[in-house]
Design a protein around this motif. Structure first.
Motif, PDB file in Angstrom:
ATOM      1  N   ARG A  61       0.821  -1.215   0.000  1.00  0.00           N
ATOM      2  CA  ARG A  61       0.000   0.000   0.000  1.00  0.00           C
ATOM      3  C   ARG A  61       0.851   1.259   0.000  1.00  0.00           C
ATOM      4  O   ARG A  61       0.388   2.328  -0.390  1.00  0.00           O
ATOM      5  N   ASN A  62       2.084   1.168   0.455  1.00  0.00           N
ATOM      6  CA  ASN A  62       2.931   2.357   0.556  1.00  0.00           C
ATOM      7  C   ASN A  62       3.697   2.665  -0.723  1.00  0.00           C
ATOM      8  O   ASN A  62       3.996   3.821  -0.996  1.00  0.00           O
ATOM      9  N   ARG A  65       1.914   4.957  -3.197  1.00  0.00           N
ATOM     10  CA  ARG A  65       1.829   6.284  -2.581  1.00  0.00           C
ATOM     11  C   ARG A  65       3.145   7.034  -2.776  1.00  0.00           C
ATOM     12  O   ARG A  65       3.170   8.198  -3.151  1.00  0.00           O
ATOM     13  N   THR A  68       3.798   7.878  -6.526  1.00  0.00           N
ATOM     14  CA  THR A  68       2.869   8.925  -6.969  1.00  0.00           C
ATOM     15  C   THR A  68       3.323  10.284  -6.462  1.00  0.00           C
ATOM     16  O   THR A  68       3.415  11.259  -7.222  1.00  0.00           O
ATOM     17  N   TYR A  69       3.616  10.347  -5.165  1.00  0.00           N
ATOM     18  CA  TYR A  69       3.998  11.627  -4.575  1.00  0.00           C
ATOM     19  C   TYR A  69       5.328  12.125  -5.136  1.00  0.00           C
ATOM     20  O   TYR A  69       5.475  13.305  -5.465  1.00  0.00           O
ATOM     21  N   ASP A  81      -4.238  15.016  -0.687  1.00  0.00           N
ATOM     22  CA  ASP A  81      -3.989  13.952   0.269  1.00  0.00           C
ATOM     23  C   ASP A  81      -5.103  12.907   0.225  1.00  0.00           C
ATOM     24  O   ASP A  81      -4.857  11.720   0.404  1.00  0.00           O
ATOM     25  N   LEU A  83      -7.354  10.339  -1.387  1.00  0.00           N
ATOM     26  CA  LEU A  83      -7.248   9.542  -2.605  1.00  0.00           C
ATOM     27  C   LEU A  83      -8.581   9.473  -3.335  1.00  0.00           C
ATOM     28  O   LEU A  83      -9.629   9.310  -2.704  1.00  0.00           O
ATOM     29  N   PHE A  92      -6.137   1.048   0.323  1.00  0.00           N
ATOM     30  CA  PHE A  92      -5.564   2.225   0.973  1.00  0.00           C
ATOM     31  C   PHE A  92      -6.343   2.662   2.213  1.00  0.00           C
ATOM     32  O   PHE A  92      -6.134   3.748   2.719  1.00  0.00           O
ATOM     33  N   LEU A  98      -3.139   9.819   0.906  1.00  0.00           N
ATOM     34  CA  LEU A  98      -1.845   9.654   0.265  1.00  0.00           C
ATOM     35  C   LEU A  98      -0.733   9.571   1.301  1.00  0.00           C
ATOM     36  O   LEU A  98       0.102   8.672   1.262  1.00  0.00           O
ATOM     37  N   HIS A  99      -0.737  10.506   2.246  1.00  0.00           N
ATOM     38  CA  HIS A  99       0.346  10.565   3.237  1.00  0.00           C
ATOM     39  C   HIS A  99       0.108   9.566   4.357  1.00  0.00           C
ATOM     40  O   HIS A  99      -1.008   9.413   4.846  1.00  0.00           O
TER      41      HIS A  99
END
Length: 108
Positions: A61-62, A65, A68-69, A81, A83, A92, A98-99
């Motif tokens: 899951r990370n 993220r 993408t970031y 932030d 999704l 997620f 996101l964070h």
């Protein structure tokens, strides 16, 4: 900055492994997504053509993220932030953000 000054590369290949993010199953660091992307921002600040590559990261899951970031940071784009709903939205949860939250684990 001294390394960039001395070597004066024509391009940089930056491998952005996500295994140093907080909560990674095999990593032993506790970086936030923002802290991890600060490296991308630093390299970007030199104005040298840069190729970002993914890599590492053992908490599935990370990894998206992170990539993408960091892609958004390199492109100078802001991303929300929260999704957007998508086919993988439930991966997620429970916060659908996101964070990532960081823990208080000790960096090894």
């Amino acid at each position: 900055g001294k390394v960039m000054e001395v070597f004066a590369p024509g391009a940089v290949v930056l491998q952005c492994g996500a295994d140093s993010l907080s909560g990674d199953r095999l990593g032993c660091f506790n970086l936030s997504l923002k802290g991890h992307a600060d490296c991308v921002e630093f390299v970007k600040s030199f104005g040298v053509p840069t190729l970002l590559l993914g890599g590492g990261g053992y908490t599935l899951r990370n990894v998206p993220r992170c990539w993408t970031y960091e892609t958004a940071v390199m492109l100078g784009e802001d991303v929300k932030d929260e999704l957007p709903y998508n086919d993988y939205f439930e991966y997620f949860g429970p916060d659908h953000r996101l964070h990532l939250p960081v823990s208080n684990m000790e960096n090894l």
